[in-house]
Enzyme design. Structure first.
Site, mmCIF file in Angstrom:
data_model
loop_
_atom_site.group_PDB
_atom_site.id
_atom_site.type_symbol
_atom_site.label_atom_id
_atom_site.label_comp_id
_atom_site.label_asym_id
_atom_site.label_seq_id
_atom_site.Cartn_x
_atom_site.Cartn_y
_atom_site.Cartn_z
ATOM 1 N N SER A 227 0.832 -1.212 0.000
ATOM 2 C CA SER A 227 0.000 0.000 0.000
ATOM 3 C C SER A 227 0.866 1.261 0.000
ATOM 4 C CB SER A 227 -0.912 0.013 1.223
ATOM 5 O OG SER A 227 -1.598 -1.211 1.350
HETATM 6 N N1 SAH Z 1 -0.585 -4.823 4.169
HETATM 7 C C1 SAH Z 1 0.170 -5.151 2.955
HETATM 8 C C2 SAH Z 1 -0.518 -4.744 1.673
HETATM 9 C C3 SAH Z 1 -1.684 -5.550 1.461
HETATM 10 S S1 SAH Z 1 -2.290 -5.818 -0.153
HETATM 11 C C4 SAH Z 1 1.553 -4.553 2.988
HETATM 12 O O1 SAH Z 1 1.897 -3.870 3.959
HETATM 13 O O2 SAH Z 1 2.306 -4.828 2.058
HETATM 14 C C5 SAH Z 1 -3.645 -6.832 0.421
HETATM 15 C C6 SAH Z 1 -3.294 -8.257 0.710
HETATM 16 O O3 SAH Z 1 -4.467 -8.883 1.175
HETATM 17 C C7 SAH Z 1 -2.846 -9.046 -0.522
HETATM 18 O O4 SAH Z 1 -1.579 -9.594 -0.286
HETATM 19 C C8 SAH Z 1 -3.916 -10.113 -0.670
HETATM 20 O O5 SAH Z 1 -3.413 -11.352 -1.128
HETATM 21 C C9 SAH Z 1 -4.435 -10.227 0.753
HETATM 22 N N2 SAH Z 1 -5.774 -10.807 0.911
HETATM 23 C C10 SAH Z 1 -6.889 -10.624 0.159
HETATM 24 N N3 SAH Z 1 -7.927 -11.318 0.681
HETATM 25 C C11 SAH Z 1 -7.469 -11.958 1.795
HETATM 26 C C12 SAH Z 1 -8.068 -12.814 2.766
HETATM 27 N N4 SAH Z 1 -9.355 -13.154 2.716
HETATM 28 N N5 SAH Z 1 -7.288 -13.276 3.773
HETATM 29 C C13 SAH Z 1 -5.981 -12.937 3.859
HETATM 30 N N6 SAH Z 1 -5.355 -12.127 2.961
HETATM 31 C C14 SAH Z 1 -6.092 -11.626 1.950
#
Ligand code: SAH
Length: 218
Positions: free
Chosen positions: A67
């Protein structure tokens, strides 16, 4: 270029990022301190390391993104993280957000659906000496074994606030979660007071979709 000048270049870029976050309204010194401490260049692919301190989201593996720093800083500020808080993060991604929370003294529990991403995130936590509980799975239903949590942060956009996550919030706890359609979301701030939940909308942000049982279908 020798290693020392590379380090200095990152330090300068990081300092500039912090100034710009201040200018954009980030006031929580604990958040800014953590951003000053955690090397974001470690959380992006080496191809993008030189851009690690631009205020922008960058691609990571599995078609996901780390992000934008402003979004990370704003969500963390909204969460009012205190030392010792038990925090659940849904969507580990690169691990950057979890590393910031742990650096702020929170006890962090983070869930990611892609094992490849989690493996890399765990390597980064280890290198930085951060103790973070990790789990590969569907975070849309939370992590009941360690519930309740003081704070919950969802870093993927959800169609609605998952009930399980609300139930896993402590009395007086706060959750930040982007809610909307697959493209545009509004940041929701949910506060629990006993059996009641108060929801406030914060702003328009954009996230990758939360895919899961209480999220979007794959
Ligand atoms: N917080 C992260 C950025 C997140 S991007 C950072 O600091 O880099 C969002 C993430 O959520 C992605 O990696 C995606 O694979 C994950 N995601 C989406 N749905 C999810 C779920 N139901 N459970 C766990 N992870 C999930």
């Amino acid at each position: 270029m020798n290693r020392r000048s590379v380090v200095n270049r990152f330090e300068l870029a990081r300092e500039e990022l912090i100034q710009s976050l201040r200018a954009k309204g980030i006031r929580d010194e604990n958040v800014l301190d953590a951003i000053a401490k955690v090397p974001r260049q470690m959380f992006v692919s080496p191809l993008f390391a030189s851009r690690a301190y631009e205020d922008t989201a960058l691609p990571i593996d599995c078609n996901q993104t780390i992000s934008q720093p402003f979004t990370v800083a704003m969500m963390t500020q909204l969460l009012k993280v205190r030392k010792g808080d038990k925090v659940l993060e849904v969507g580990t991604g690169s691990g950057y957000q979890a590393a910031l929370l742990a650096t702020m003294g929170a006890r962090v529990f983070t869930i990611e659906r892609y094992p490849e991403l989690m493996k890399k995130a765990e390597e980064r936590f280890k290198k930085l000496g951060l103790k973070i509980a990790t789990r590969v799975g569907d975070g849309s239903v939370g992590w009941s074994r360690f519930a309740p949590f003081d704070k919950i942060m969802v870093t993927a956009g959800a169609p609605e606030v998952p009930r399980s996550l609300m139930q896993q919030l402590k009395d007086g706890g706060i959750m930040v979660i982007p809610v909307g359609d697959r493209k545009v979301q509004t940041m929701f701030l949910v506060e629990r007071r006993g059996k009641e939940f108060f929801t406030r909308e914060v702003d328009g942000f954009r996230f990758v979709p939360l895919v899961g049982k209480e999220g979007w279908q794959d």
